[in-house]
Design an enzyme around this catalytic site. Structure first.
Site, PDB file in Angstrom:
ATOM      1  N   SER A  71       0.794  -1.080  -0.039  1.00 53.22           N
ATOM      2  CA  SER A  71       0.054   0.071  -0.076  1.00 53.22           C
ATOM      3  C   SER A  71       0.810   1.190  -0.086  1.00 53.22           C
ATOM      4  CB  SER A  71      -0.964   0.193   1.197  1.00 53.22           C
ATOM      5  OG  SER A  71      -0.082   0.278   2.303  1.00 53.22           O
ATOM      6  N   THR A 205      -1.766   3.336   4.019  1.00 57.36           N
ATOM      7  CA  THR A 205      -1.037   4.110   4.050  1.00 57.36           C
ATOM      8  C   THR A 205      -0.073   3.954   5.302  1.00 57.36           C
ATOM      9  OG1 THR A 205      -2.831   5.736   3.636  1.00 57.36           O
ATOM     10  CG2 THR A 205      -0.695   6.684   4.784  1.00 57.36           C
ATOM     11  N   THR A 223       1.840   6.979   0.445  1.00 54.35           N
ATOM     12  CA  THR A 223       1.017   5.974  -0.028  1.00 54.35           C
ATOM     13  C   THR A 223       0.894   5.925  -1.194  1.00 54.35           C
ATOM     14  OG1 THR A 223      -1.366   5.178   0.462  1.00 54.35           O
ATOM     15  CG2 THR A 223      -1.125   7.510   0.295  1.00 54.35           C
ATOM     16  N   ARG A 233      -7.139  11.067  -8.926  1.00 51.32           N
ATOM     17  CA  ARG A 233      -7.758  11.283  -7.420  1.00 51.32           C
ATOM     18  C   ARG A 233      -6.465  11.544  -6.297  1.00 51.32           C
ATOM     19  NH1 ARG A 233      -6.690   7.826  -2.404  1.00 51.32           N
ATOM     20  NH2 ARG A 233      -8.651   7.895  -1.177  1.00 51.32           N
ATOM     21  N   THR A 256      -5.023   7.058   8.808  1.00 53.00           N
ATOM     22  CA  THR A 256      -5.273   5.898   7.633  1.00 53.00           C
ATOM     23  C   THR A 256      -6.633   5.304   7.519  1.00 53.00           C
ATOM     24  OG1 THR A 256      -4.402   3.805   6.844  1.00 53.00           O
ATOM     25  CG2 THR A 256      -4.638   3.944   9.229  1.00 53.00           C
ATOM     26  N   GLY A 257      -7.055   5.030   6.184  1.00 52.08           N
ATOM     27  CA  GLY A 257      -8.261   4.417   6.373  1.00 52.08           C
ATOM     28  C   GLY A 257      -8.939   5.067   5.221  1.00 52.08           C
TER      29      GLY A 257
END
Ligand SMILES: *[C@@H]1O[C@H](CO)[C@@H](O)[C@H](O)[C@H]1NC(C)=O
Ligand SMILES: *[C@@H]1O[C@H](CO)[C@@H](O)[C@H](O)[C@H]1NC(C)=O
Ligand SMILES: *[C@@H]1O[C@H](CO)[C@@H](O)[C@H](O)[C@H]1NC(C)=O
Length: 343
Positions: A71, A205, A223, A233, A256-257
């Site tokens: 990631s 991340t 990330t 994006r 993160t998420g």
């Protein structure tokens, strides 16, 4: 001095020393997930006399090179066109200077480019192809960030009718078909994030906070963003206050998420300000995600928080994570893993 008094004095001094030691956990490096090599790399910078900025840059670079969980860094999580692009930021809590890059193409060391933006420009955020041009001027080398792995992910996604897909309100139906897409006539409610099968493994991340022995706080993230994202994006990671935040005298935080959701609430900024007003890191992290839950009960995300004294905590939300793990190093012997159950 009489022996009993001497020993009393000894224990008194010892207890002061122990209490002092328990509080004084500086320097410290804390990062999201069990990316312990990154934690160790960051902490070792302090042992060799480096700064908190160096610690965050090198720690995050380690994850870029080792492609933590696929990631971070090059070689994974391609966009809709199969291209891998990177987001990163670094923030110096002493000078309140920030450098970040969004949708960086063809340069693998995103956190180092972010540092260049911080130290060699008056700007805060550079994006896309022109961020690449800046990086090349600063001495970085262009390369192809895709790999067999990202090419395979891309091909499988195409074969799977381009699912998961982040388009809405377009034709053809993005839930069933690949593009090209055009706006359709009706705007309907957005699907919940969970419907799209977003789990932490497809959008992750490293976020890191380092505090040196004098309380100098620095934070950073890097990330490759969301797997199969729409080209262009930019996620929360390079956004100040969203991906991370640092302020001396208060602390640092990183998130993160589900960045598309989390960035609207500036959780890292919130956590740092709450620590500044005296809240514990754990409570500050939790309070920073509460407003998100109210609007997006299905989001998956976590926040780590470290105050300027080196106390740390975390909070997370969502079944996609369940239990969140983070890495802490505050002594030269080993990295410790901490975990919190998601609310
Ligand atoms: C840490 O790095 C070593 C190689 O230097 C690697 O074998 C190991 O898998 C890494 N650990 C993690 C958690 O990534
Ligand atoms: C930049 O990346 C693309 C793939 O995303 C690749 O085709 C191209 O060759 C790369 N450019 C350079 C100069 O490496
Ligand atoms: C990538 O795939 C090609 C064949 O498509 C293969 O020749 C090459 O060895 C692979 N590289 C790696 C690093 O796996």
């Amino acid at each position: 001095m009489a022996a009993p008094i001497r020993s009393l004095l000894f224990y008194f001094v010892l207890s002061i020393f122990c209490r002092f030691k328990a509080i004084s956990t500086l320097p410290i490096v804390v990062n999201t997930w069990p990316f312990t090599n990154a934690t160790e790399t960051g902490y070792n910078v302090f042992l060799t006399g480096g700064s908190a900025v160096d610690a965050v840059e090198r720690g995050c670079s380690k994850c870029e090179v080792q492609r933590c969980d696929g990631s971070v860094g090059e070689g994974s999580d391609p966009d809709e066109e199969g291209e891998v692009t990177l987001d990163a930021m670094i923030m110096d809590g002493e000078s309140m200077d920030v450098g970040s890059v969004g949708c960086l193409r063809n340069i693998s060391s995103a956190i180092s480019v972010a540092r260049m933006v911080m130290e060699r420009t008056d700007h805060t955020l550079l994006a896309g192809e022109l961020a690449t041009k800046f990086a090349v001027e600063m001495g970085f080398t262009e390369s192809d960030l895709s790999s067999n792995k990202s090419d395979t992910m891309y091909k499988q996604w195409k074969t799977n009718n381009c699912q998961p897909n982040y388009r809405v309100n377009v034709n053809p139906d993005p839930k069933r078909s690949c593009g090209p897409y055009h706006p359709n006539t009706n705007i309907y409610r957005k699907e919940t994030r969970e419907d799209k099968g977003i789990g932490y493994l497809n959008h992750d991340t490293i976020g890191m906070v380092a505090v040196d022995k004098n309380g100098h706080v620095v934070s950073g993230t890097t990330t490759n963003g969301l797997n199969h994202k729409i080209p262009g994006r930019v996620g929360d990671s390079p956004i100040v206050g969203a991906g991370s935040y640092a302020q001396n005298g208060m602390g640092g935080a990183a998130a993160t998420g589900d960045g598309d959701i989390m960035m609207r609430f500036l959780p890292s900024y919130t956590a740092v300000q709450l620590m500044g007003s005296g809240m514990s890191p754990s409570n500050a992290a939790l309070s920073s995600i509460k407003p998100i839950i109210k609007y997006f009960p299905d989001f998956d995300g976590a926040v780590i928080a470290v105050n300027h004294k080196g106390e740390h905590g975390a909070a997370c939300h969502g079944a996609g994570i369940g239990t969140f793990h983070y890495s802490v190093m505050d002594n030269p012997s080993k990295v410790n893993l901490f975990s919190v159950k998601c609310v």
